[in-house]
Design a protein around this motif. Structure first.
Motif, short mmCIF file in Angstrom:
data_model
loop_
_atom_site.label_atom_id
_atom_site.label_comp_id
_atom_site.label_asym_id
_atom_site.label_seq_id
_atom_site.Cartn_x
_atom_site.Cartn_y
_atom_site.Cartn_z
N ALA A 132 0.88 -1.40 -0.11
CA ALA A 132 0.06 0.05 -0.09
C ALA A 132 0.84 1.17 -0.09
CB ALA A 132 -0.95 0.21 1.18
N VAL A 133 1.82 1.33 0.68
CA VAL A 133 2.68 2.28 0.80
C VAL A 133 3.56 2.51 -0.58
CG1 VAL A 133 5.00 3.28 1.86
CG2 VAL A 133 3.14 2.21 3.50
N LEU A 134 3.94 1.51 -1.23
CA LEU A 134 4.74 1.49 -2.40
C LEU A 134 3.82 2.12 -3.53
CD1 LEU A 134 6.67 -1.79 -2.40
CD2 LEU A 134 7.47 0.74 -2.44
N ALA A 135 2.40 1.73 -3.20
CA ALA A 135 1.57 1.94 -4.35
C ALA A 135 1.41 3.69 -4.25
CB ALA A 135 -0.07 1.49 -4.31
N VAL A 136 1.26 4.21 -2.76
CA VAL A 136 1.15 5.57 -2.68
C VAL A 136 2.32 6.37 -3.17
CG1 VAL A 136 0.95 7.59 -0.87
CG2 VAL A 136 -0.46 5.29 -0.92
N LEU A 137 3.40 6.07 -2.85
CA LEU A 137 4.75 6.53 -3.43
C LEU A 137 4.84 6.52 -4.73
CD1 LEU A 137 7.07 5.34 -0.51
CD2 LEU A 137 6.25 7.48 -0.89
N THR A 138 4.46 5.41 -5.52
CA THR A 138 4.65 5.25 -6.82
C THR A 138 3.63 5.68 -8.04
OG1 THR A 138 3.88 3.08 -6.96
CG2 THR A 138 6.30 3.48 -6.62
N THR A 139 2.46 6.36 -7.05
CA THR A 139 1.22 6.77 -7.93
C THR A 139 1.34 8.28 -7.88
OG1 THR A 139 -0.03 4.85 -7.57
CG2 THR A 139 -1.13 6.75 -8.27
N PRO A 140 1.82 9.11 -8.96
CA PRO A 140 1.81 10.64 -8.64
C PRO A 140 0.34 11.01 -8.56
CG PRO A 140 2.24 9.81 -10.93
CD PRO A 140 2.04 8.89 -10.12
N ARG A 141 0.46 12.05 -7.86
CA ARG A 141 -0.76 12.92 -7.19
C ARG A 141 -0.90 13.82 -8.55
NH1 ARG A 141 -3.01 14.99 -1.53
NH2 ARG A 141 -4.91 15.81 -2.32
N LEU A 142 -2.16 14.15 -9.14
CA LEU A 142 -2.39 14.93 -10.24
C LEU A 142 -2.64 16.24 -9.70
CD1 LEU A 142 -4.82 12.65 -12.28
CD2 LEU A 142 -2.56 12.75 -12.53
N ASP A 143 -2.21 17.40 -10.30
CA ASP A 143 -2.61 18.83 -9.80
C ASP A 143 -3.72 18.83 -9.56
OD1 ASP A 143 0.01 19.44 -10.39
OD2 ASP A 143 -0.06 20.01 -12.46
N GLY A 144 -4.33 19.35 -8.41
CA GLY A 144 -5.72 19.88 -8.26
C GLY A 144 -6.58 18.61 -7.74
N GLU A 145 -5.92 17.27 -7.86
CA GLU A 145 -6.66 16.21 -7.37
C GLU A 145 -6.92 16.10 -5.67
OE1 GLU A 145 -6.38 11.46 -8.45
OE2 GLU A 145 -4.35 12.41 -8.09
N VAL A 146 -8.05 15.98 -5.63
CA VAL A 146 -8.69 16.06 -4.07
C VAL A 146 -8.22 14.62 -3.46
CG1 VAL A 146 -10.54 17.59 -4.43
CG2 VAL A 146 -11.00 15.28 -4.69
N LEU A 147 -8.00 14.74 -2.35
CA LEU A 147 -7.37 13.54 -1.68
C LEU A 147 -8.39 12.16 -1.62
CD1 LEU A 147 -5.15 12.43 0.16
CD2 LEU A 147 -6.53 13.20 2.28
N ASP A 148 -9.64 12.37 -1.54
CA ASP A 148 -10.50 10.99 -1.90
C ASP A 148 -10.36 10.47 -3.08
OD1 ASP A 148 -11.36 11.46 0.86
OD2 ASP A 148 -13.40 12.39 0.23
N VAL A 149 -10.25 11.46 -4.21
CA VAL A 149 -10.14 10.75 -5.63
C VAL A 149 -8.64 10.33 -5.68
CG1 VAL A 149 -9.99 11.46 -8.04
CG2 VAL A 149 -11.53 12.61 -6.72
N PHE A 150 -7.66 10.82 -4.96
CA PHE A 150 -6.20 10.14 -5.16
C PHE A 150 -6.19 8.82 -4.50
CE2 PHE A 150 -2.08 9.84 -3.08
CZ PHE A 150 -1.28 9.59 -4.15
N ILE A 151 -6.95 8.62 -3.22
CA ILE A 151 -7.09 7.44 -2.70
C ILE A 151 -7.72 6.17 -3.60
CG2 ILE A 151 -8.10 6.34 -0.74
CD1 ILE A 151 -7.28 8.97 0.87
#
Length: 136
Positions: free
Chosen positions: A72-91
């Motif tokens: 799970a941590v690796l997935a978070v670290l290797t998935t770039p967060r998109l500009d303006g993406e809200v946290l719920d959508v990113f999760i």
């Protein structure tokens, strides 16, 4: 007191008689239908015991838990967060990425199944060649 562990009725389980004989199937009430998988109720009637795998399913598995957290941590670290993406959508997106990375997990599970089957076969062959029989 029952000898059947706390197994949920809905879980698929294998059971064994006290002499080690597998108790996987029972006949349907209508004998023309053949056999069906044994249920917890069937196992209780004959005092069958759950398999080791069924028992271990209820125990904590620290190594597996740690591996799942690492994934799970690796997935978070290797998935770039998109500009303006809200946290719920990113999760949600990270969770989808995690689900798509199942090849490694599936390969490990398949290997585990093959090892389990090989060990069972080896033990059956060994026990048939010796006078040793498990006593329960």
């Amino acid at each position: 007191m029952t000898t059947v562990a706390n197994v949920k009725q809905s879980e698929a389980s294998h059971f064994y008689l006290k002499d080690g004989t597998p108790f996987y199937e029972v006949p349907y009430k209508d004998p023309t239908k053949g056999m069906r998988k044994a249920t917890l109720a069937d196992a209780r009637k004959v005092n069958a015991l759950p398999s080791v795998t069924t028992i271990l399913r209820i125990l904590d598995k620290p190594a597996l838990t740690r591996w799942l957290i690492e994934q799970a941590v690796l997935a978070v670290l290797t998935t770039p967060r998109l500009d303006g993406e809200v946290l719920d959508v990113f999760i949600e997106r990270v969770l989808l990425v995690t689900k798509s990375r199942t090849k490694k997990r599936d390969a490990a599970a398949e290997l585990g199944t093959k090892i389990h089957a090989a060990m069972e076969l080896a033990l059956k062959e060994w026990s048939s060649m010796t006078l040793w029989r498990p006593t329960f």
